[in-house]
Design a protein around this motif. Structure first.
Motif, PDB file in Angstrom:
ATOM      1  N   LEU A  52      64.043  92.200  25.270  1.00 18.03           N
ATOM      2  CA  LEU A  52      64.015  93.000  26.495  1.00 18.03           C
ATOM      3  C   LEU A  52      63.260  94.306  26.246  1.00 18.03           C
ATOM      4  CD1 LEU A  52      67.687  92.503  27.731  1.00 18.03           C
ATOM      5  CD2 LEU A  52      65.620  91.897  29.005  1.00 18.03           C
ATOM      6  N   LYS A  57      65.056  95.020  32.225  1.00 18.75           N
ATOM      7  CA  LYS A  57      64.385  94.023  33.050  1.00 18.75           C
ATOM      8  C   LYS A  57      65.205  93.769  34.310  1.00 18.75           C
ATOM      9  CE  LYS A  57      62.570  89.280  32.467  1.00 18.75           C
ATOM     10  NZ  LYS A  57      62.454  88.180  31.477  1.00 18.75           N
ATOM     11  N   ASP A  58      64.547  93.566  35.410  1.00 22.65           N
ATOM     12  CA  ASP A  58      65.239  93.249  36.654  1.00 22.65           C
ATOM     13  C   ASP A  58      66.217  92.106  36.398  1.00 22.65           C
ATOM     14  OD1 ASP A  58      65.305  93.268  39.779  1.00 22.65           O
ATOM     15  OD2 ASP A  58      64.977  91.170  39.203  1.00 22.65           O
ATOM     16  N   LYS A  61      65.461  88.587  37.824  1.00 20.03           N
ATOM     17  CA  LYS A  61      64.414  87.916  37.059  1.00 20.03           C
ATOM     18  C   LYS A  61      64.971  87.450  35.713  1.00 20.03           C
ATOM     19  CE  LYS A  61      60.177  86.870  35.707  1.00 20.03           C
ATOM     20  NZ  LYS A  61      59.908  85.445  35.615  1.00 20.03           N
ATOM     21  N   TYR A  62      65.807  88.286  35.094  1.00 15.91           N
ATOM     22  CA  TYR A  62      66.412  87.951  33.800  1.00 15.91           C
ATOM     23  C   TYR A  62      67.272  86.693  33.914  1.00 15.91           C
ATOM     24  CZ  TYR A  62      69.390  88.411  29.654  1.00 15.91           C
ATOM     25  OH  TYR A  62      70.074  88.176  28.490  1.00 15.91           O
ATOM     26  N   ASP A  65      65.141  83.596  34.283  1.00 11.40           N
ATOM     27  CA  ASP A  65      64.530  83.204  33.016  1.00 11.40           C
ATOM     28  C   ASP A  65      65.553  82.602  32.059  1.00 11.40           C
ATOM     29  OD1 ASP A  65      62.136  84.129  33.976  1.00 11.40           O
ATOM     30  OD2 ASP A  65      62.180  86.019  32.870  1.00 11.40           O
ATOM     31  N   LYS A  98      69.982  95.726  36.576  1.00 16.66           N
ATOM     32  CA  LYS A  98      69.058  95.648  35.457  1.00 16.66           C
ATOM     33  C   LYS A  98      69.739  95.104  34.208  1.00 16.66           C
ATOM     34  CE  LYS A  98      65.980  98.935  34.926  1.00 16.66           C
ATOM     35  NZ  LYS A  98      65.328 100.227  34.569  1.00 16.66           N
ATOM     36  N   ASN A 101      67.933  96.770  27.635  1.00 13.75           N
ATOM     37  CA  ASN A 101      67.785  96.773  26.183  1.00 13.75           C
ATOM     38  C   ASN A 101      68.893  97.712  25.681  1.00 13.75           C
ATOM     39  OD1 ASN A 101      66.957  97.932  23.557  1.00 13.75           O
ATOM     40  ND2 ASN A 101      65.146  96.659  23.845  1.00 13.75           N
TER      41      ASN A 101
END
Length: 218
Positions: A52, A57-58, A61-62, A65, A98, A101
């Protein structure tokens, strides 16, 4: 012969891992089952996803994925939500915007060790992320966690603007992989016994008790 040395419990964990929050609650219950025991809990870093970016990361979207979509993620998190409710954790997954990280969160936890305040900062980071949906890559959120936990937020603010202990965190994460940790939470009790996953309080308590009973005299 001294019998006062505490049993050290090393917890390898990531603050974006819901099972780690559940594992923390179960460890607390385990310790309540052992009122005569003397233990010292130490928290160590792990990253569920070290790829990350620093800014995170949104989450939508995460999830796409990682799980193939939000609906599949909901199915998986239903079990987590139920387990959390049993531990009085009100997971608010929908509020999380979000996927972070967690390097900076782990730096906070590392810095809290010298003040014997790791438990407090871990608790606040879990709460901010999982029950309030806050962004753990946001410096102001991390400072809020530090303030809530009783840490020196001014000093933390200065340190966060540096790379202090980033390499150390990365080394600790690599070390966890080297000893065979593939998932968290992972408990190492007295440096001799491992418990993988958010096991029941009874299992954790039994392992701690066994560690006490088999500990070599000093």
């Amino acid at each position: 012969m001294s019998t006062t040395a505490p049993i050290v419990i090393d917890v390898i964990s990531d603050v974006m891992c819901p099972w780690c929050f559940i594992g923390k609650r179960r460890l607390e219950k385990a310790l309540m089952l052992l009122p005569q025991s003397t233990v010292k809990v130490q928290w160590h870093p792990y990253q569920l996803d070290a790829t990350l970016p620093k800014e995170g990361k949104d989450r939508k979207k995460y999830l796409e994925d990682k799980f193939g979509g939000e609906e599949r993620a909901k199915e998986i998190y239903a079990q987590v939500r139920a387990a959390g409710a049993a531990e009085e954790i009100n997971f608010q997954f929908e509020a999380i915007k979000k996927a972070p990280n967690t390097i900076d969160s782990h730096r906070l936890i590392r810095w809290a060790r010298s003040e014997s305040m790791q438990d407090a900062i871990v608790e606040e980071l879990f709460k901010l992320y999982f029950t309030e949906g806050e962004d753990l890559t946001d410096k102001s959120v991390l400072l809020d966690a530090a303030d809530r936990a009783g840490l020196n937020s001014e000093l933390i603010s200065e340190l966060l603007d540096t790379n202090q202990d980033v390499k150390e965190i990365e080394s600790d994460v690599n070390r966890a992989h080297e000893i065979g940790v593939t998932g968290v939470p992972f408990f190492i009790i007295d440096g001799r016994f491992a418990v993988a996953g958010a096991e029941t309080p009874e299992t954790l308590a039994a392992t701690i008790r066994h560690a006490e009973e088999t500990k070599s005299g000093e």
